[in-house]
Design a protein around this motif. Sequence first.
Motif, PDB file in Angstrom:
ATOM      1  N   ARG A  70       0.817  -1.222   0.000  1.00 28.05           N
ATOM      2  CA  ARG A  70       0.000   0.000   0.000  1.00 28.05           C
ATOM      3  C   ARG A  70       0.847   1.268   0.000  1.00 28.05           C
ATOM      4  N   PHE A  71       2.127   1.153   0.372  1.00 28.51           N
ATOM      5  CA  PHE A  71       3.024   2.311   0.297  1.00 28.51           C
ATOM      6  C   PHE A  71       3.511   2.544  -1.135  1.00 28.51           C
ATOM      7  N   ASN A  72       3.430   1.503  -1.983  1.00 27.97           N
ATOM      8  CA  ASN A  72       3.936   1.611  -3.353  1.00 27.97           C
ATOM      9  C   ASN A  72       3.228   2.715  -4.125  1.00 27.97           C
ATOM     10  N   GLY A  73       4.008   3.420  -4.927  1.00 29.83           N
ATOM     11  CA  GLY A  73       3.433   4.426  -5.802  1.00 29.83           C
ATOM     12  C   GLY A  73       4.155   5.754  -5.693  1.00 29.83           C
ATOM     13  N   LYS A 112      12.045  -5.253   1.133  1.00 25.86           N
ATOM     14  CA  LYS A 112      13.071  -4.440   0.474  1.00 25.86           C
ATOM     15  C   LYS A 112      12.375  -3.285  -0.235  1.00 25.86           C
ATOM     16  N   PHE A 113      12.864  -2.074   0.026  1.00 23.78           N
ATOM     17  CA  PHE A 113      12.233  -0.873  -0.509  1.00 23.78           C
ATOM     18  C   PHE A 113      13.242  -0.011  -1.269  1.00 23.78           C
ATOM     19  N   ILE A 114      12.742   0.672  -2.278  1.00 20.81           N
ATOM     20  CA  ILE A 114      13.480   1.728  -2.964  1.00 20.81           C
ATOM     21  C   ILE A 114      12.606   2.972  -2.843  1.00 20.81           C
ATOM     22  N   VAL A 115      13.164   4.025  -2.255  1.00 23.78           N
ATOM     23  CA  VAL A 115      12.422   5.270  -2.081  1.00 23.78           C
ATOM     24  C   VAL A 115      13.203   6.386  -2.766  1.00 23.78           C
ATOM     25  N   LYS A 116      12.559   7.007  -3.760  1.00 21.91           N
ATOM     26  CA  LYS A 116      13.131   8.169  -4.434  1.00 21.91           C
ATOM     27  C   LYS A 116      12.377   9.396  -3.945  1.00 21.91           C
ATOM     28  N   SER A 117      13.123  10.362  -3.444  1.00 25.33           N
ATOM     29  CA  SER A 117      12.550  11.607  -2.961  1.00 25.33           C
ATOM     30  C   SER A 117      13.041  12.729  -3.870  1.00 25.33           C
ATOM     31  N   THR A 118      12.096  13.416  -4.516  1.00 31.41           N
ATOM     32  CA  THR A 118      12.446  14.504  -5.429  1.00 31.41           C
ATOM     33  C   THR A 118      11.859  15.800  -4.902  1.00 31.41           C
ATOM     34  N   THR A 119      12.733  16.792  -4.727  1.00 29.71           N
ATOM     35  CA  THR A 119      12.312  18.129  -4.331  1.00 29.71           C
ATOM     36  C   THR A 119      12.972  19.084  -5.305  1.00 29.71           C
ATOM     37  N   GLY A 120      12.146  19.710  -6.148  1.00 28.53           N
ATOM     38  CA  GLY A 120      12.698  20.576  -7.185  1.00 28.53           C
ATOM     39  C   GLY A 120      13.614  19.774  -8.079  1.00 28.53           C
ATOM     40  N   THR A 148      17.101  14.919  -6.550  1.00 27.09           N
ATOM     41  CA  THR A 148      16.518  13.601  -6.274  1.00 27.09           C
ATOM     42  C   THR A 148      17.494  12.792  -5.432  1.00 27.09           C
ATOM     43  N   ARG A 149      16.960  12.168  -4.379  1.00 26.93           N
ATOM     44  CA  ARG A 149      17.738  11.261  -3.527  1.00 26.93           C
ATOM     45  C   ARG A 149      17.081   9.893  -3.603  1.00 26.93           C
ATOM     46  N   GLU A 150      17.887   8.861  -3.712  1.00 29.89           N
ATOM     47  CA  GLU A 150      17.362   7.498  -3.735  1.00 29.89           C
ATOM     48  C   GLU A 150      17.971   6.696  -2.595  1.00 29.89           C
ATOM     49  N   VAL A 151      17.116   6.005  -1.853  1.00 27.77           N
ATOM     50  CA  VAL A 151      17.555   5.176  -0.741  1.00 27.77           C
ATOM     51  C   VAL A 151      16.982   3.776  -0.939  1.00 27.77           C
ATOM     52  N   THR A 152      17.837   2.783  -0.821  1.00 23.51           N
ATOM     53  CA  THR A 152      17.414   1.386  -0.880  1.00 23.51           C
ATOM     54  C   THR A 152      17.655   0.782   0.497  1.00 23.51           C
ATOM     55  N   PHE A 153      16.644   0.119   1.030  1.00 23.89           N
ATOM     56  CA  PHE A 153      16.804  -0.474   2.361  1.00 23.89           C
ATOM     57  C   PHE A 153      15.971  -1.735   2.492  1.00 23.89           C
ATOM     58  N   GLU A 154      16.349  -2.527   3.491  1.00 23.12           N
ATOM     59  CA  GLU A 154      15.602  -3.722   3.845  1.00 23.12           C
ATOM     60  C   GLU A 154      15.125  -3.551   5.284  1.00 23.12           C
ATOM     61  N   ILE A 155      13.872  -3.878   5.526  1.00 22.57           N
ATOM     62  CA  ILE A 155      13.283  -3.727   6.854  1.00 22.57           C
ATOM     63  C   ILE A 155      14.156  -4.437   7.891  1.00 22.57           C
ATOM     64  N   GLY A 156      14.472  -3.704   8.978  1.00 18.96           N
ATOM     65  CA  GLY A 156      15.214  -4.277  10.094  1.00 18.96           C
ATOM     66  C   GLY A 156      16.725  -4.292   9.934  1.00 18.96           C
ATOM     67  N   LYS A 157      17.246  -3.843   8.785  1.00 20.78           N
ATOM     68  CA  LYS A 157      18.698  -3.847   8.570  1.00 20.78           C
ATOM     69  C   LYS A 157      19.220  -2.416   8.534  1.00 20.78           C
ATOM     70  N   GLU A 158      20.320  -2.193   9.275  1.00 20.66           N
ATOM     71  CA  GLU A 158      20.900  -0.856   9.345  1.00 20.66           C
ATOM     72  C   GLU A 158      21.422  -0.409   7.986  1.00 20.66           C
ATOM     73  N   ILE A 159      21.193   0.864   7.701  1.00 20.10           N
ATOM     74  CA  ILE A 159      21.705   1.478   6.474  1.00 20.10           C
ATOM     75  C   ILE A 159      22.450   2.752   6.835  1.00 20.10           C
ATOM     76  N   THR A 205       8.110  14.984  -4.007  1.00 18.95           N
ATOM     77  CA  THR A 205       7.455  13.769  -4.479  1.00 18.95           C
ATOM     78  C   THR A 205       8.221  12.568  -3.948  1.00 18.95           C
ATOM     79  N   LEU A 206       7.502  11.595  -3.387  1.00 12.83           N
ATOM     80  CA  LEU A 206       8.094  10.335  -2.950  1.00 12.83           C
ATOM     81  C   LEU A 206       7.639   9.246  -3.909  1.00 12.83           C
ATOM     82  N   ASN A 207       8.582   8.471  -4.412  1.00 15.02           N
ATOM     83  CA  ASN A 207       8.249   7.303  -5.216  1.00 15.02           C
ATOM     84  C   ASN A 207       8.731   6.094  -4.423  1.00 15.02           C
ATOM     85  N   ILE A 208       7.786   5.291  -3.938  1.00 18.10           N
ATOM     86  CA  ILE A 208       8.109   4.156  -3.076  1.00 18.10           C
ATOM     87  C   ILE A 208       7.777   2.872  -3.825  1.00 18.10           C
TER      88      ILE A 208
END
Length: 135
Positions: free
Chosen positions: A3-6, A49-57, A60-71, A39-42
């Motif tokens: 449900r977070f996807n999009g 495992k998630f890829i989150v792209k955050s764009t402001t103007g 763009t920053r992209e973060v890849t993470f896995e639930i419960g694992k330190e990044i 804009t968040l693209n999740i």
Amino acid sequence: MGRFNGEWVCSRDENFDVFLKKLGVGMIARGMAKTLTTTLNIQSADGQKFIVKSTTGPKTREVTFEIGKEIQESSTLGKPMKGTWNLEGDDMVGVFMSVDGCGDAITIKRTIQNDQLIQKMQIGSTECTRYFNKK
């Protein structure tokens, strides 16, 4: 957690300027942040495992993470941070500290309510809420 996807577009925020000030963002940069849309693209295929792209103007920053694992990633100001994203019920919660251990922890809580992604952020006693609509 599909449900977070999009793609999510920030429609409004509360206390964002005060939150940025607490992070050490200068007055001019805070003024610019008010005029730019975030804009968040999740994306997650498996809810772990998630890829989150955050764009402001233009940025763009992209973060890849896995639930419960330190990044490790960089803060808005480029400061090295480390932390973990976890699932707490229906919420996605991240807690981050600077790599050098200085300063307060930053907590980010994302939840879906009434077709909106609500992102609550806290550093020390300063809180901010951002509301995102699905595109």
